[in-house]
Design a protein around this motif. Structure first.
Motif, PDB file in Angstrom:
ATOM      1  N   GLY A 152      40.219 -12.074   7.511  1.00 64.51           N
ATOM      2  CA  GLY A 152      39.113 -11.839   8.433  1.00 64.51           C
ATOM      3  C   GLY A 152      39.235 -10.512   9.152  1.00 64.51           C
ATOM      4  O   GLY A 152      38.235  -9.818   9.385  1.00 64.51           O
ATOM      5  N   THR A 153      40.459 -10.125   9.506  1.00 61.32           N
ATOM      6  CA  THR A 153      40.673  -8.846  10.171  1.00 61.32           C
ATOM      7  C   THR A 153      40.362  -7.686   9.227  1.00 61.32           C
ATOM      8  O   THR A 153      39.771  -6.677   9.636  1.00 61.32           O
ATOM      9  CB  THR A 153      42.119  -8.749  10.684  1.00 61.32           C
ATOM     10  N   LEU A 154      40.748  -7.832   7.954  1.00 64.39           N
ATOM     11  CA  LEU A 154      40.408  -6.803   6.963  1.00 64.39           C
ATOM     12  C   LEU A 154      38.902  -6.662   6.809  1.00 64.39           C
ATOM     13  O   LEU A 154      38.361  -5.547   6.803  1.00 64.39           O
ATOM     14  CB  LEU A 154      41.029  -7.157   5.605  1.00 64.39           C
ATOM     15  N   ILE A 155      38.216  -7.791   6.675  1.00 60.03           N
ATOM     16  CA  ILE A 155      36.756  -7.780   6.524  1.00 60.03           C
ATOM     17  C   ILE A 155      36.116  -7.116   7.738  1.00 60.03           C
ATOM     18  O   ILE A 155      35.192  -6.300   7.616  1.00 60.03           O
ATOM     19  CB  ILE A 155      36.228  -9.219   6.334  1.00 60.03           C
ATOM     20  N   ASP A 156      36.619  -7.441   8.924  1.00 61.78           N
ATOM     21  CA  ASP A 156      36.094  -6.855  10.151  1.00 61.78           C
ATOM     22  C   ASP A 156      36.276  -5.339  10.163  1.00 61.78           C
ATOM     23  O   ASP A 156      35.359  -4.592  10.525  1.00 61.78           O
ATOM     24  CB  ASP A 156      36.810  -7.479  11.347  1.00 61.78           C
ATOM     25  N   GLN A 157      37.435  -4.862   9.749  1.00 62.36           N
ATOM     26  CA  GLN A 157      37.686  -3.418   9.712  1.00 62.36           C
ATOM     27  C   GLN A 157      36.739  -2.722   8.751  1.00 62.36           C
ATOM     28  O   GLN A 157      36.195  -1.649   9.057  1.00 62.36           O
ATOM     29  CB  GLN A 157      39.136  -3.164   9.309  1.00 62.36           C
ATOM     30  N   GLN A 165      37.990 -29.109  16.264  1.00 63.05           N
ATOM     31  CA  GLN A 165      38.097 -30.441  15.671  1.00 63.05           C
ATOM     32  C   GLN A 165      36.978 -31.342  16.176  1.00 63.05           C
ATOM     33  O   GLN A 165      36.410 -32.135  15.423  1.00 63.05           O
ATOM     34  CB  GLN A 165      39.452 -31.055  15.999  1.00 63.05           C
ATOM     35  N   GLY A 166      36.639 -31.189  17.445  1.00 61.02           N
ATOM     36  CA  GLY A 166      35.542 -31.982  17.994  1.00 61.02           C
ATOM     37  C   GLY A 166      34.211 -31.637  17.357  1.00 61.02           C
ATOM     38  O   GLY A 166      33.340 -32.496  17.204  1.00 61.02           O
ATOM     39  N   ARG A 167      34.053 -30.390  16.940  1.00 62.81           N
ATOM     40  CA  ARG A 167      32.801 -29.956  16.319  1.00 62.81           C
ATOM     41  C   ARG A 167      32.831 -30.083  14.795  1.00 62.81           C
ATOM     42  O   ARG A 167      31.779 -30.002  14.154  1.00 62.81           O
ATOM     43  CB  ARG A 167      32.510 -28.515  16.716  1.00 62.81           C
ATOM     44  N   GLY A 168      34.018 -30.191  14.231  1.00 60.14           N
ATOM     45  CA  GLY A 168      34.133 -30.391  12.791  1.00 60.14           C
ATOM     46  C   GLY A 168      34.035 -29.129  11.963  1.00 60.14           C
ATOM     47  O   GLY A 168      33.899 -29.198  10.742  1.00 60.14           O
ATOM     48  N   HIS A 169      34.129 -27.965  12.607  1.00 57.31           N
ATOM     49  CA  HIS A 169      34.085 -26.711  11.858  1.00 57.31           C
ATOM     50  C   HIS A 169      34.695 -25.593  12.683  1.00 57.31           C
ATOM     51  O   HIS A 169      34.887 -25.720  13.900  1.00 57.31           O
ATOM     52  CB  HIS A 169      32.650 -26.352  11.453  1.00 57.31           C
ATOM     53  N   THR A 170      34.974 -24.485  12.030  1.00 59.85           N
ATOM     54  CA  THR A 170      35.604 -23.325  12.656  1.00 59.85           C
ATOM     55  C   THR A 170      34.540 -22.484  13.342  1.00 59.85           C
ATOM     56  O   THR A 170      33.610 -21.992  12.691  1.00 59.85           O
ATOM     57  CB  THR A 170      36.347 -22.493  11.597  1.00 59.85           C
ATOM     58  N   THR A 171      34.694 -22.297  14.655  1.00 63.08           N
ATOM     59  CA  THR A 171      33.639 -21.653  15.434  1.00 63.08           C
ATOM     60  C   THR A 171      33.881 -20.164  15.670  1.00 63.08           C
ATOM     61  O   THR A 171      33.022 -19.493  16.247  1.00 63.08           O
ATOM     62  CB  THR A 171      33.484 -22.349  16.797  1.00 63.08           C
ATOM     63  N   SER A 172      35.017 -19.643  15.249  1.00 59.17           N
ATOM     64  CA  SER A 172      35.296 -18.210  15.409  1.00 59.17           C
ATOM     65  C   SER A 172      35.829 -17.636  14.106  1.00 59.17           C
ATOM     66  O   SER A 172      36.520 -18.320  13.359  1.00 59.17           O
ATOM     67  CB  SER A 172      36.328 -17.975  16.524  1.00 59.17           C
ATOM     68  N   GLY A 173      35.477 -16.385  13.842  1.00 54.69           N
ATOM     69  CA  GLY A 173      35.967 -15.728  12.631  1.00 54.69           C
ATOM     70  C   GLY A 173      34.932 -14.783  12.063  1.00 54.69           C
ATOM     71  O   GLY A 173      33.819 -14.626  12.602  1.00 54.69           O
ATOM     72  N   ALA A 174      35.285 -14.165  10.943  1.00 60.22           N
ATOM     73  CA  ALA A 174      34.398 -13.185  10.316  1.00 60.22           C
ATOM     74  C   ALA A 174      33.096 -13.807   9.841  1.00 60.22           C
ATOM     75  O   ALA A 174      32.085 -13.104   9.695  1.00 60.22           O
ATOM     76  CB  ALA A 174      35.120 -12.517   9.147  1.00 60.22           C
ATOM     77  N   HIS A 175      33.087 -15.119   9.603  1.00 58.90           N
ATOM     78  CA  HIS A 175      31.868 -15.805   9.156  1.00 58.90           C
ATOM     79  C   HIS A 175      30.873 -16.001  10.287  1.00 58.90           C
ATOM     80  O   HIS A 175      29.754 -16.477  10.056  1.00 58.90           O
ATOM     81  CB  HIS A 175      32.225 -17.170   8.553  1.00 58.90           C
ATOM     82  N   ARG A 176      31.260 -15.617  11.510  1.00 56.65           N
ATOM     83  CA  ARG A 176      30.371 -15.731  12.665  1.00 56.65           C
ATOM     84  C   ARG A 176      29.926 -14.347  13.172  1.00 56.65           C
ATOM     85  O   ARG A 176      29.300 -14.239  14.220  1.00 56.65           O
ATOM     86  CB  ARG A 176      31.081 -16.462  13.802  1.00 56.65           C
ATOM     87  N   ALA A 177      30.258 -13.316  12.435  1.00 59.49           N
ATOM     88  CA  ALA A 177      29.920 -11.949  12.861  1.00 59.49           C
ATOM     89  C   ALA A 177      28.406 -11.736  12.854  1.00 59.49           C
ATOM     90  O   ALA A 177      27.662 -12.419  12.158  1.00 59.49           O
ATOM     91  CB  ALA A 177      30.596 -10.931  11.950  1.00 59.49           C
ATOM     92  N   ASP A 178      27.979 -10.755  13.616  1.00 55.13           N
ATOM     93  CA  ASP A 178      26.556 -10.402  13.657  1.00 55.13           C
ATOM     94  C   ASP A 178      26.429  -8.962  14.144  1.00 55.13           C
ATOM     95  O   ASP A 178      27.361  -8.386  14.706  1.00 55.13           O
ATOM     96  CB  ASP A 178      25.794 -11.339  14.601  1.00 55.13           C
ATOM     97  N   TRP A 179      25.279  -8.381  13.891  1.00 52.11           N
ATOM     98  CA  TRP A 179      24.966  -7.049  14.397  1.00 52.11           C
ATOM     99  C   TRP A 179      23.494  -7.008  14.768  1.00 52.11           C
ATOM    100  O   TRP A 179      22.699  -7.828  14.308  1.00 52.11           O
ATOM    101  CB  TRP A 179      25.305  -5.959  13.375  1.00 52.11           C
ATOM    102  N   SER A 180      23.135  -6.095  15.625  1.00 52.65           N
ATOM    103  CA  SER A 180      21.745  -6.004  16.064  1.00 52.65           C
ATOM    104  C   SER A 180      21.411  -4.549  16.361  1.00 52.65           C
ATOM    105  O   SER A 180      22.295  -3.719  16.573  1.00 52.65           O
ATOM    106  CB  SER A 180      21.511  -6.862  17.307  1.00 52.65           C
ATOM    107  N   LEU A 181      20.114  -4.269  16.366  1.00 52.18           N
ATOM    108  CA  LEU A 181      19.619  -2.930  16.685  1.00 52.18           C
ATOM    109  C   LEU A 181      18.766  -2.998  17.943  1.00 52.18           C
ATOM    110  O   LEU A 181      18.054  -3.984  18.182  1.00 52.18           O
ATOM    111  CB  LEU A 181      18.778  -2.380  15.535  1.00 52.18           C
ATOM    112  N   SER A 182      18.842  -1.966  18.724  1.00 48.59           N
ATOM    113  CA  SER A 182      17.969  -1.844  19.893  1.00 48.59           C
ATOM    114  C   SER A 182      17.515  -0.397  20.018  1.00 48.59           C
ATOM    115  O   SER A 182      18.111   0.508  19.426  1.00 48.59           O
ATOM    116  CB  SER A 182      18.700  -2.285  21.164  1.00 48.59           C
ATOM    117  N   PHE A 183      16.454  -0.192  20.761  1.00 48.04           N
ATOM    118  CA  PHE A 183      15.915   1.144  20.967  1.00 48.04           C
ATOM    119  C   PHE A 183      15.949   1.484  22.454  1.00 48.04           C
ATOM    120  O   PHE A 183      15.925   0.591  23.314  1.00 48.04           O
ATOM    121  CB  PHE A 183      14.472   1.222  20.460  1.00 48.04           C
TER     122      PHE A 183
END
Length: 359
Positions: free
Chosen positions: A186-191, A244-262
């Motif tokens: 995940g760190t490699l993907i992020d870089q 574990q309470g949510r049943g899935h991994t809530t942090s990581g490269a699969h949660r990344a996002d980007w956005s644009l603003s003006f």
């Protein structure tokens, strides 16, 4: 690069169609539902392994047939020509390069296609998954180890999620190794993502000046999917009970996002629907320019239903920008855009999945 010959079989309303494409502008005209978009979709399939239409997987295959095939020859600016093939039978996809079976990733790496189409505004207004796809396709064509690393990340993510859902207490011995793999990949993907976005930004600014100058300077924001500056392995370990309470991994490269603003539209909600489309087009064109810089040759550019998506002024801006490049451009519509009336183009008429050469 350019597609010289495109052959479609069993794709949506198209039973069997072959067209010889020009190196510059190619225009497909016809009524709605005639099959124009399917031609652009075929080119996109060869470059992405999926359709640009949302929820389109099951609808791709023509009714009454068992599968589809897309064949083409791609000529690179170096003069090298490769034969591409992509077929689907049932749920299985098969990729071929120069007559040999190859992994899908090898086929996708050989052919680069970017596309602006009516659903492209989802890149701005839709879910983060769409933006990650856009980003990762660009990274894939820059970093040769990206696909292997991404698959290792997905495997570790699947294993951790499975352990989280099995109902037992979070166990360091079980979760620890998968978390370390998630953190490493995940760190490699992020870089790689950060490096790609840094390279993309100058082209985003250039296209924003061309298409939306009235909104001021464009800015890109990136979120990695876990708290900025923190170690992903430590974050995953600290969130075991919550995950574990949510049943899935809530942090990581699969949660990344980007956005644009003006500068004059700092929030997405400040953009009109038309401005969202233009912002998506800015992204598509910026990615094409960056890919051309990296490869030393232009990707194929598809513009679906251009005249209905953009007003004449913006159509002219896009076409005039591309006219000065070596890009092969595929444009579909119900009529020829006015900006192309005095431009040499290869024109086709599509009706009920059949093709007629006009010019």
């Amino acid at each position: 690069m350019r597609l010289e010959r495109l052959h479609l079989q069993g794709l949506r309303c198209i039973s069997d169609l072959t067209l010889e494409l020009a190196s510059g502008f190619n225009v497909l005209l016809g009524a709605n539902g005639a099959g124009k978009t399917s031609v652009l979709e075929a080119a996109f399939l060869l470059s992405h392994g999926r359709s640009f239409r949302s929820g389109a997987r099951d609808a791709l295959v023509q009714r009454g047939t068992s599968g589809l095939n897309v064949f083409s020859s791609v000529r690179h600016d170096s003069g090298v020509v490769h034969r591409l093939g992509l077929g689907r039978e049932g749920a299985r996809w098969d990729a071929r390069l120069d007559g040999q079976d190859v992994p899908m990733g090898q086929l996708i790496r050989e052919c680069a296609v970017v596309c602006f189409e009516p659903g492209s505004h989802a890149l701005i207004a839709g879910a983060a998954e769409e933006r990650r796809r856009f980003l990762d396709w660009g990274v894939f064509h820059v970093e040769h180890d990206f696909l292997v690393t991404w698959r290792r990340y997905q495997r570790a993510l699947k294993q951790r999620n499975s352990l989280l859902r099995n109902g037992q207490d979070a166990d360091e011995r079980l979760l620890g190794p998968w978390e370390l793999e998630l953190a490493r990949t995940g760190t490699l993907i992020d870089q790689w993502r950060r490096t790609y976005l840094d390279a993309l930004q100058p082209f985003l600014r250039e296209q924003a000046v061309l298409l939306l100058p009235e909104l001021g300077v464009i800015e890109l924001r990136y979120r990695p999917g876990w708290p900025e500056g923190e170690d992903l392995a430590q974050v995953l370990a600290s969130q075991r009970a919550r995950d574990q309470g949510r049943g899935h991994t809530t942090s990581g490269a699969h949660r990344a996002d980007w956005s644009l603003s003006f500068e004059l539209a700092p929030q997405r909600e400040h953009l009109s629907r038309g401005q969202e489309k233009l912002t998506a087009l800015i992204c598509v064109l910026a990615q094409a320019w960056l890919d051309a810089k990296h490869r030393g040759e232009w990707p194929i550019v598809c513009l679906d239903d251009l005249a209905s998506e953009l007003d004449q002024a913006h159509q002219a801006a896009v076409v005039n920008s591309l006219r000065g490049t070596q890009a092969q451009v595929l444009i579909s519509g119900t009529e020829l855009p006015k900006v192309l009336e005095q431009t040499p183009v290869k024109m086709f008429h599509v009706e009920q999945g059949q093709l007629t050469r006009l010019l």
